[in-house]
Enzyme design. Sequence first.
Site, mmCIF file in Angstrom:
data_model
loop_
_atom_site.group_PDB
_atom_site.id
_atom_site.type_symbol
_atom_site.label_atom_id
_atom_site.label_comp_id
_atom_site.label_asym_id
_atom_site.label_seq_id
_atom_site.Cartn_x
_atom_site.Cartn_y
_atom_site.Cartn_z
ATOM 1 N N HIS A 113 -14.510 -2.452 -15.181
ATOM 2 C CA HIS A 113 -14.564 -2.775 -13.753
ATOM 3 C C HIS A 113 -15.230 -4.124 -13.499
ATOM 4 O O HIS A 113 -14.804 -4.869 -12.615
ATOM 5 C CB HIS A 113 -15.296 -1.671 -12.996
ATOM 6 N N ASP A 149 -10.005 -1.212 -16.456
ATOM 7 C CA ASP A 149 -10.922 -0.775 -15.404
ATOM 8 C C ASP A 149 -10.816 0.738 -15.245
ATOM 9 O O ASP A 149 -9.760 1.265 -14.923
ATOM 10 C CB ASP A 149 -10.556 -1.481 -14.092
ATOM 11 N N SER A 181 -14.646 -5.249 -6.053
ATOM 12 C CA SER A 181 -14.681 -3.796 -5.890
ATOM 13 C C SER A 181 -14.491 -3.450 -4.411
ATOM 14 O O SER A 181 -13.456 -3.787 -3.841
ATOM 15 C CB SER A 181 -15.994 -3.241 -6.458
#
Length: 718
Positions: A695, A663, A588
């Site tokens: 995600h 995602d 991320s």
Amino acid sequence: MKRVFLLTYLLIICALFTAADAQTKKLSMEDAILGQWGKFYPENLSQLSWKGESNLISYVSNNDIMAAEPDEEAKVIFTLSDLNVMLKSAGDKELSRLPRFSWISNDVIQYYNQGNFIQIDLLNKKLVSQLKISNKAENAEFCAVNSSVAYTIENNLYISGADGNEVAVTSDQDKNLVNGQIVSRSEYGISDGIFWGPKGKCLAFYRKDESNVTTFPLLDITTRVGDLKEIKYPMAGMGSETVSLGIYNLKEKSTVWIQPDDFGTDQYLTNITWGPDGKFIYIQVLNRSSDHAKLNKYEAVTGKFVKTLFEEKDDRWVEPSHELIFLKNNTNQFIYQTNNRDGFNHAYLYDTDGKLIKQLTSGDWEITEILGFDKSEKNMFFVSTEVSPIERHAYKLNLKTGKRIRLTTEEGTHAVKPSADGKFIIDNYSSLNVPRKIQVADTKGKVIKELVNAENELADYNLGEISLGTIKSADEKTDLYYRMVKPADFDPNKKYPVVVYVYGGPHAQLVTDNWLGGSRLWEQYMAQNGYLIYVLDNRGSANRGKEFEAIIHRQCGQPEMADQMKGVEFLKSLPYVDVDRIGVHGWSYGGFMTISLITNHPDVFKVAVAGGPVIDWKWYEVMYGERYMDTPEENPEGYAMTSLLAKAKDLKGKLLICQGAIDNTVLWQHSLNFIRECIKNNVQVDYFPYPCAEHNVRGRDRIHLKQKVSNYFDDYLK
């Protein structure tokens, strides 16, 4: 005599072999991923809490509810069999284990299971109430005062009462109008969309109008021909959602709408808080630029604006994230939290006219949680970073005198629950070398009883040594905390490959003084396979104050990289680090940092694995991206500087990108565009999508992911 000697000799040899074998076990990848929360999870007490407003401790053991005075042994007060007898007599399905429940009084518990809200009187062993709702219901919120539950079905809001009748609060056909759900993508402390009034007469709820929000397609490959699922995704600088607050009157069956116009319609509504008498509701209204907030007061019956109590401004950002905490014994006063006054999150006492009565706490440390008050509300309990940014300790603060008493003394990270009268606390803590201890203490500092002293479930495993330390940041002034895991069977005369694990972004802290230093067992898996793992919380990360975090404003990734490179300088100074074998890995924001580091410092990092990486902030969401970067129109230089698209040509080492194909946080658009730039520049890069992952790759799929990551370092770094 010879027999005795021989037997003794054999016993000694066996003991030596047993001791030598005791710490030779290796973690499998399944151990490292699932074992962290399974067989290696330190002993704990399930559903540990205070029994309602009493001073009895309660927890669940072997499907029994146990209870005890702080200085007594616990006894069984309710069993799964007791529950199933009640359920059977009510014609309901029996349960195989006690569900998660909450105490709503000293003797009554409540739980939710498969559409049923059930209350049980444990003292008299009888079912008090049972409320069934639609099996399509989501976001359910129960109100004990009126025995009703509010919930959403798709984009509309409903209420069911004790009579079982379902009332539609909203009936919007337009799917762009969403009621009763979380808004603003859970930023600014928003975690609910439904807010019952204190007397159960009114229900407040969010409505968001997503008409101006663009959609993004996600591909469902599990269907015969593949289906596209369109999600609403507001990108930086583009159209966003319009949020209002509805207040539904249960008696009148009507709704009034609060749509503040402080900053037009493009704004955030957060910290929704009912006044104790239900006459007023308070909203913190924040402009879209996130640099100006107002705390507003409204009439609940009419929705009419009453007044702005006070305002917050900051050229970088204002981030209101805490609901008001009203005093029960003095209902015209409340606790307000902000880091926007003196740089750290502290507590302030206000009255409902907006007058500051006093600042309750101050100092170069943060309140991380307000736990509550004693019965008289003379004292407030809270947790802070005052001892150390990597520790958490509980305190008792006298609201009148300001006298503060530290309640937890042992080094580490403490999770504390005070009793309702404020005389006792349950202290659940761990530290780098302490798996877990749970103690009951009084609020004068005396430990009354130890409930748990967990053994190290990893004692038989050959693990790497974990150490915590500090280095100076790139400004040469600020202490940064790091965690280092040395290879198992460490030899200071050898040189080892290093994996720098990075996140680096706001609202995250990776290095903490709790069990294993806050590390995941994957770090130990890598240590057992000959790697040194290094983790550094750079400037921009959480719990170090406003200035520490706000350094990233309009330049995400830049100061973070500078600090991470100071970490690399430190690593290079260690004689056992192989400076030619340094890798980096993150997910991320950490994926963004990973690619930033390997492309900006291609001669330092040989291998990188980036997961779900942000590539260009113009494709990220409004609520997060604009807070830290402003809009692309306002900050074109910053967006150009931080974009990784132009950095693809600079990639020299080996890079693997992993991405969840559905995602909905960091859209597939990011990594695919980076791959496209690599192709344009004839730069080789490796890519692995997880077709059904969002995600984060979770469950057993995560075993595959982390094996993929580990294999990549084995192939190209080891």
